[in-house]
Motif scaffolding. Structure first.
Motif, PDB file in Angstrom:
ATOM      1  N   ARG A  89       0.831  -1.205   0.000  1.00 45.35           N
ATOM      2  CA  ARG A  89       0.000   0.000   0.000  1.00 45.35           C
ATOM      3  C   ARG A  89       0.861   1.250   0.000  1.00 45.35           C
ATOM      4  NH1 ARG A  89      -4.490  -1.359   4.378  1.00 45.35           N
ATOM      5  NH2 ARG A  89      -5.206   0.705   3.780  1.00 45.35           N
ATOM      6  N   ASP A  91       1.503   5.660   0.019  1.00 43.97           N
ATOM      7  CA  ASP A  91       1.226   6.872   0.775  1.00 43.97           C
ATOM      8  C   ASP A  91       1.865   8.041   0.034  1.00 43.97           C
ATOM      9  OD1 ASP A  91       1.077   8.941   2.578  1.00 43.97           O
ATOM     10  OD2 ASP A  91       1.694   7.736   4.291  1.00 43.97           O
TER      11      ASP A  91
ATOM     12  N   THR B  73       7.929   5.535  -6.408  1.00 44.57           N
ATOM     13  CA  THR B  73       8.570   5.081  -5.168  1.00 44.57           C
ATOM     14  C   THR B  73      10.085   5.147  -5.293  1.00 44.57           C
ATOM     15  OG1 THR B  73       6.721   3.570  -4.809  1.00 44.57           O
ATOM     16  CG2 THR B  73       8.682   3.206  -3.480  1.00 44.57           C
ATOM     17  N   ILE B  78       6.732   8.985  -3.460  1.00 46.50           N
ATOM     18  CA  ILE B  78       5.706   8.396  -2.605  1.00 46.50           C
ATOM     19  C   ILE B  78       6.388   7.285  -1.818  1.00 46.50           C
ATOM     20  CG2 ILE B  78       3.859   8.945  -4.232  1.00 46.50           C
ATOM     21  CD1 ILE B  78       3.806   6.021  -5.056  1.00 46.50           C
ATOM     22  N   LYS B  79       5.668   6.751  -0.838  1.00 44.95           N
ATOM     23  CA  LYS B  79       6.264   5.709  -0.006  1.00 44.95           C
ATOM     24  C   LYS B  79       5.351   4.509   0.090  1.00 44.95           C
ATOM     25  CE  LYS B  79       9.034   8.638   3.019  1.00 44.95           C
ATOM     26  NZ  LYS B  79       9.054   9.379   4.292  1.00 44.95           N
ATOM     27  N   ARG B  80       5.958   3.360   0.207  1.00 39.91           N
ATOM     28  CA  ARG B  80       5.210   2.182   0.600  1.00 39.91           C
ATOM     29  C   ARG B  80       4.936   2.305   2.080  1.00 39.91           C
ATOM     30  NH1 ARG B  80       7.808  -1.172  -3.534  1.00 39.91           N
ATOM     31  NH2 ARG B  80       9.859  -1.023  -2.600  1.00 39.91           N
TER      32      ARG B  80
END
Lengths: 154, 154
Positions: A89, A91, B73, B78-80
């Motif tokens: 997932r 973020d 990513t 963005i981040k996991r």
DNA sequence: GTTACTGCAAACTTTTTGCACGACA
DNA sequence: TGTCGTGCAAAAAGTTTGCAGTAAC
């Protein structure tokens, strides 16, 4: 540095006892999976535990390792390193924040906290490598899952 | 409460600019994936992003969503939420501790710190549900991966 | 002797990859 | 126009499930 043998056996004893107390049978396979994970320092995945146990129990199946690790997790005896299972997932919130994660349903909520943001990583953590971010994960059971649990107990 | 439209567009602008600067082409698909993730508050998985984007780009493929999220990513945009990708990993160390996680190779090291252990979760976090544990994750690049990076730059 | 557990096999879910066509710069 | 990106399809990786025989209690 491996986990000392005495500590391994202490952990195995704890796991065995907890399995018994929860009404589960203490099979040869479960005992050896428990020993393998108690001994590990590398946060192994299921496949790695399987490879390790097979040295001592060559006939064990991968399924049994999956099922045993799931059971131990369910009982709170071991933990998944990643908070949630299932798909990855993402973020995209670029503002510094932390997470509350429900260990039952995987719900994730953002948490803003200047106190947590100000957290200084310990001096010695620099030996691991270059630090890029610090995230605090609060794990627990969300309101919805709590209600479900209460309903079941009636 | 949704992310305000102005904030969404600010985030999309940041993502677009970063994609461009890294030499990647700013395609229609990538722009809409960026918009979808910028708008999300629920820490969606790939499938959920896919469903959202398809409302606006019905012909987009799941693969493209995978590839775009992986690229964003990779660029650190963005981040996991889970620190590592790949198989679930387990931890049987019952002593309170925290983790250093390498974002390149997934290496996980235990970190003992009374200071971090003493961390008090903020008052307001109790609204999420029942708290069970607090884990601090230090994310960064481990020594081995750092060396590899240095080698490549020569 | 029961009942729960295991191993096998198959299914399912999530993610990755190769390739030819199409779109961005 | 050249190259990168996309969609399609297939495969790989990770995980779950049903069933019949086996072992724990």
């Amino acid at each position: 540095m491996p986990v000392p043998e005495s500590e391994v056996e202490r952990r195995v004893a704890l796991l065995s006892q907890a399995l018994r107390q929860s009404g589960m049978r203490l099979t040869h396979q479960r005992l050896e999976v428990a020993r393998e994970i108690a001994r590990s320092e590398t946060h192994p995945d299921v496949e790695a535990v399987y490879r390790g146990v097979r040295n001592r129990v060559p006939t064990i199946s991968l399924d049994t390792v999956y099922r045993t690790l799931a059971a131990l997790t369910e009982l709170g005896l071991i933990k998944r390193v990643s908070a949630t299972s299932g798909p990855v997932r993402y973020d995209a919130n670029p503002i510094q924040h932390h997470h509350f994660v429900c260990t039952r349903c995987g719900l994730i909520r953002d948490l803003y906290s200047p106190t947590l943001d100000a957290l200084e990583p310990p001096e010695e953590s620099s030996v691991f490598g270059r630090l890029e971010s610090v995230e605090v994960q609060l794990r627990g059971v969300c309101e919805a899952c709590k209600r479900k649990e209460d309903d079941c107990e009636r």
